[in-house]
Design an enzyme around this catalytic site. Structure first.
Site, short mmCIF file in Angstrom:
data_model
loop_
_atom_site.label_atom_id
_atom_site.label_comp_id
_atom_site.label_asym_id
_atom_site.label_seq_id
_atom_site.Cartn_x
_atom_site.Cartn_y
_atom_site.Cartn_z
N ASP A 7 26.89 32.72 45.68
CA ASP A 7 28.06 32.28 46.44
C ASP A 7 27.68 31.36 47.59
O ASP A 7 28.12 31.56 48.74
CB ASP A 7 28.84 33.48 46.99
N GLU A 174 38.58 33.42 41.59
CA GLU A 174 38.00 33.79 42.88
C GLU A 174 37.15 32.64 43.40
O GLU A 174 37.05 31.59 42.78
CB GLU A 174 37.16 35.06 42.75
#
Length: 481
Positions: A7, A174
């Site tokens: 991420d 997401e």
């Protein structure tokens, strides 16, 4: 960014690019990297270098920067102690910190993750986040809600932007990251399963003239998907440099996959005639490192403290002292004991350490371990006149092998691993002659080590009564393709 950097996020502040990434269950939390060219990165600190926010206990995920009026904000995910996942914020007077935590902004019943701050077309700042419905077999809408002038609380009503309603997205969308270009807001987002051997993550994009919608998903999604080299690319942030556009995102190297973790990649894209972003061949173009020896580690414990690259399990920061070229690690009593660890960069390597054997206190063991987390490890340990192989799985510790060793001042322990799965262990009392430890088979299997969302670390370990300590003279890792 080789190794376990999930991420990743990037922003430009002044003439410097700043990057960070998910820490998950490893401290220190949220590394801070700087670069002038998006390629060469230096680790300069952490958002939470020592003390964690009082409210948070685990799952330190997905930091995102926002810079405004000379102040840096980091919006991040963490799990409230005994509760749900929340999006929270910390701020600092400069991007290197120190950061002051302001606590959670939103924590829905299903959990709230992946916060991203973005001004709307009128200049009002909004928080964009995902409702973590897939954790309870529900949909995963992306929400937006306005932030107050202090940027530390939500005001007004939340607006749903879109959810997972296209087949490739699977059970979720997401990892939103937004950029404004030619009159549109573009949201890069991830869909499907992020992690582990069976992942099928990919990246899509949607756009809107107005931040609150309506949003249009690109009919050519996913715009970034796997190839024969990289698997499951997703969850990234956009950066621009000299008129070129990039997404800093993560992906698994197919050759090493879950054993190394999700690595940070920079993928370039262009804007097509219809105004949509396009990646060449719709897949990551980064080449795997050809000279993995550049990532070798030869730690001689110079200076008076451990370097910023060392990690420890969240909430279990050990007591360490570095002096006279040695690391003194205070022991812990549970399972593996106290540990400090480094990321692995490839799945085939050798690691070694030399420790003071004669001075180890009675009933204190020290050594070298391949660690998925404190509950899952393979370790080569020395103590009580012995060398032992420890197998730790689901928190249950078992001594597989023990060999008595003639008295000596120091002992060198070596761990070898192939493909993240096959492990062998050896020791030396003279630094030249190696004694392999016998096992029932040629090697031990470490397939169980990596958690669903993290890669394997190599750790120095000290287990025994608190107050006792172990002394390490070096830490060496030699990588192989």
């Amino acid at each position: 960014m080789p190794g376990d950097f999930p991420d990743p996020t990037v922003t430009k502040i002044g003439d410097t690019y700043w990057a960070s990434a998910t820490s998950a269950e490893w401290g220190a939390v949220f590394p801070l990297f700087t670069s002038k060219n998006l390629l060469d990165w230096e680790l300069v600190g952490h958002v939470f270098p020592d003390k964690l926010p009082d409210w948070a206990g685990s799952n330190f995920w997905a930091p995102e920067f926002y810079q405004e009026n000379g102040r840096t904000y980091v919006y991040y995910t963490a799990r409230k102690k005994g509760g749900m996942l929340c999006v929270a914020v910390a701020s600092a007077d400069s991007p290197e910190g120190p950061y002051h935590d302001h606590g959670p902004l939103v924590g829905q019943e299903a959990g709230s993750i992946d916060g991203f701050a973005m001004p709307d077309e009128n200049g009002d700042l909004y928080l964009i986040w995902k409702e973590d419905g897939n954790s309870c077999h529900q949909d995963t809408p992306i929400w937006a809600q306005r932030l107050n002038d202090e940027r530390t609380a939500l005001i007004g009503e939340a607006t749903e932007l879109f959810g997972n309603d296209v087949r490739w997205e699977g059970p979720l969308v997401e990892g939103s990251a937004l950029v404004r270009h030619n009159g549109y807001f573009y949201m890069f987002y991830a869909g499907n399963s992020c992690c582990g051997k069976g992942c099928n993550y990919a990246t899509g994009v949607a756009r809107s003239r107005n931040l609150l919608g309506p949003w249009e998903k690109y009919d050519q999604n996913p715009i970034l998907d796997r190839n024969e080299v990289w698997k499951c690319p997703g969850h990234g942030t956009v950066a621009e440099m000299d008129g070129r556009w990039f997404l800093l995102h993560h992906a698994y190297l197919a050759a090493s996959h879950e054993f190394v973790g999700r690595q940070g990649l920079l993928s370039e894209f262009t804007w097509n005639a219809e105004g949509w972003p396009e990646f060449e061949r719709r897949s990551p173009q980064a080449a795997p490192l050809t000279n993995v020896s550049e990532l070798n580690i030869a730690e001689e414990f110079e200076g008076d403290r451990l370097g910023l690259e060392w990690q420890w399990p969240i909430g279990q920061q050990p007591t360490t002292k570095v002096r006279d070229g040695q690391l003194h690690l205070q022991a812990g009593a549970s399972r593996l004991g106290a540990l400090v660890a480094r990321r692995t960069h490839v799945a085939t390597y050798k690691a070694a350490t030399t420790l003071d054997f004669a001075n180890l206190p009675t009933d204190t063991f020290a050594g070298l371990a391949a660690v998925g987390d404190p509950y899952n490890a393979l370790a080569l340990m020395a103590g009580n006149g012995q060398v032992q192989i420890w197998h730790v799985k689901s928190g249950k510790q078992q001594c597989l092998v023990q060999v008595f060793v003639d008295p000596c001042d120091t002992i060198t322990l070596r761990l070898e691993v192939w493909g993240g799965q096959r492990y062998r262990f050896a020791y030396s009392t003279d630094g030249a002659t190696w004694q392999p430890l016998p096992t029932d088979s040629f090697s031990l299997n470490g397939t169980y080590l990596p958690p669903w969302d993290r890669g394997v670390r190599i750790a120095l370990v000290a287990q025994g009564a608190e107050g006792n300590s172990a002394t390490f003279n070096n830490f060496i890792v030699r990588n192989h393709r």
